[in-house]
Design a protein around this motif. Structure first.
Motif, short mmCIF file in Angstrom:
data_model
loop_
_atom_site.label_atom_id
_atom_site.label_comp_id
_atom_site.label_asym_id
_atom_site.label_seq_id
_atom_site.Cartn_x
_atom_site.Cartn_y
_atom_site.Cartn_z
N SER A 14 3.90 0.03 11.03
CA SER A 14 5.55 -0.43 11.49
C SER A 14 6.68 0.67 11.14
N GLY A 15 7.57 1.11 11.69
CA GLY A 15 8.81 1.76 11.24
C GLY A 15 9.59 0.34 10.10
N ILE A 50 -3.60 7.25 10.91
CA ILE A 50 -2.24 6.84 11.19
C ILE A 50 -1.50 7.20 12.77
N VAL A 51 -0.79 5.69 12.81
CA VAL A 51 0.37 5.97 14.17
C VAL A 51 1.20 5.02 13.00
N VAL A 52 2.55 5.79 13.51
CA VAL A 52 3.39 5.69 12.44
C VAL A 52 4.96 5.09 13.65
N GLY A 53 5.68 4.28 13.54
CA GLY A 53 6.11 3.79 13.93
C GLY A 53 7.51 4.49 13.97
N THR A 141 5.36 1.76 23.50
CA THR A 141 5.74 2.00 22.89
C THR A 141 4.33 2.57 21.05
N THR A 142 4.52 2.44 20.13
CA THR A 142 4.00 3.34 19.25
C THR A 142 2.67 2.43 18.96
N MET A 160 -3.29 -3.10 11.56
CA MET A 160 -2.21 -3.39 11.87
C MET A 160 -1.13 -4.05 10.90
N ALA A 161 -0.68 -3.06 10.04
CA ALA A 161 0.23 -3.49 8.89
C ALA A 161 1.50 -4.08 9.30
N LYS A 162 2.07 -5.05 9.03
CA LYS A 162 2.99 -5.07 9.70
C LYS A 162 4.26 -5.47 8.09
N HIS A 163 5.85 -5.79 8.30
CA HIS A 163 6.26 -6.17 7.49
C HIS A 163 6.98 -7.61 7.78
#
Ligand code: UDP
Length: 240
Positions: A14-15, A50-53, A141-142, A160-163
């Motif tokens: 995610s961004g 990779i898909v990036v937001g 959405t991404t 799904m890598a989250k912050h």
């Protein structure tokens, strides 16, 4: 060489995960750490796409709320994902990880257009492939792009890598002290319990195509590397 659990994985970054604690843009330290882990996962034998937001730079819905035309605002959001993709590409190349960026909206002087068969060929040659510009369509959405591309390239897992989100809980862990984290849950149970994992379009793609998902915190030590190796981290959502 250690045999990885997943031969091919789609990593959604995610961004927000790129901005670190700064609240906007891209933190070079965070970027470097992410690149290192992707490099290790690739060396261990997992093909990584990779898909990036773009939410660290621009969100279409927020610009619409300020009065902007939604479709134009969403195109701006898709362009933001291309900025992030170029930053990730650069960070990977600096540590000599081969990679290619493909965009859903053609900008041929900067990146390759999205061509599924070509993307798969890159992956087979152990190149990381970064998919930018989301699905190429507004009102999406991404996360949806991540689910879609994962299915298209026959990835075995969607990471799904989250912050600051380390998995899926039965209630909001920030508001409820008693919130319980799932280590594993089925797609069906996640749907019936109305757990927020991703938007409905993205989730239904995963559900219909039995695509397993791992939700984990990008800040967890070696999180990307461990998730790609199939270690138990965050929450696994699968059809069984
Ligand atoms: N976007 C879009 N179509 C897509 C993917 C993204 O229009 O297929 C736009 C949308 O405006 C969105 C922005 O790009 O707000 C950034 O993407 P997203 O919000 O999914 O990024 P993330 O939350 O993962 O950082």
């Amino acid at each position: 060489m250690h045999t990885p659990k997943y031969k091919r994985a789609l990593l959604k970054i995610s961004g927000k995960a790129l901005m670190g604690e700064s609240g906007y843009g891209i933190d070079p330290l965070v970027l470097g750490k992410i690149a290192q882990q992707i490099g290790i996962a690739t060396k261990k034998g997992t093909q990584i796409a990779i898909v990036v937001g773009g939410g660290n730079i621009w969100r279409g819905a927020e610009a619409e709320a300020e009065g902007m035309d939604r479709v134009t605002a969403d195109y701006a959001g898709m362009l933001a994902t291309i900025i992030n993709a170029l930053a990730i590409q650069d960070a990977l190349e600096r540590i000599e990880v081969a990679c290619r960026t493909q965009t859903a909206i053609p900008i041929q002087s900067i990146a390759e257009p999205y061509i599924r068969r070509r993307a798969i060929r890159h992956l087979e040659k152990s190149r990381v492939v970064i998919f930018a510009a989301g699905t190429g369509n507004p009102y999406m959405t991404t996360d949806t792009a991540a689910a879609l591309r994962a299915i298209e390239i026959e990835a075995e897992i969607l990471l799904m890598a989250k912050h600051n989100v380390d998995g899926i809980y039965d209630s909001d862990p920030i508001k409820e002290h008693t919130a319980k984290k799932f280590s594993h849950i089925s797609h069906r149970d996640a749907l019936t319990k109305h757990l927020e994992i991703m938007d409905a379009t993205a989730f239904s793609l995963c559900l219909d195509n039995e695509l397993p998902i791992v939700v984990f915190d990008i800040n967890e030590l070696n999180g990307i590397e461990r998730a790609a190796a199939g270690e138990s981290i965050g929450t696994l959502v699968s059809s069984r």
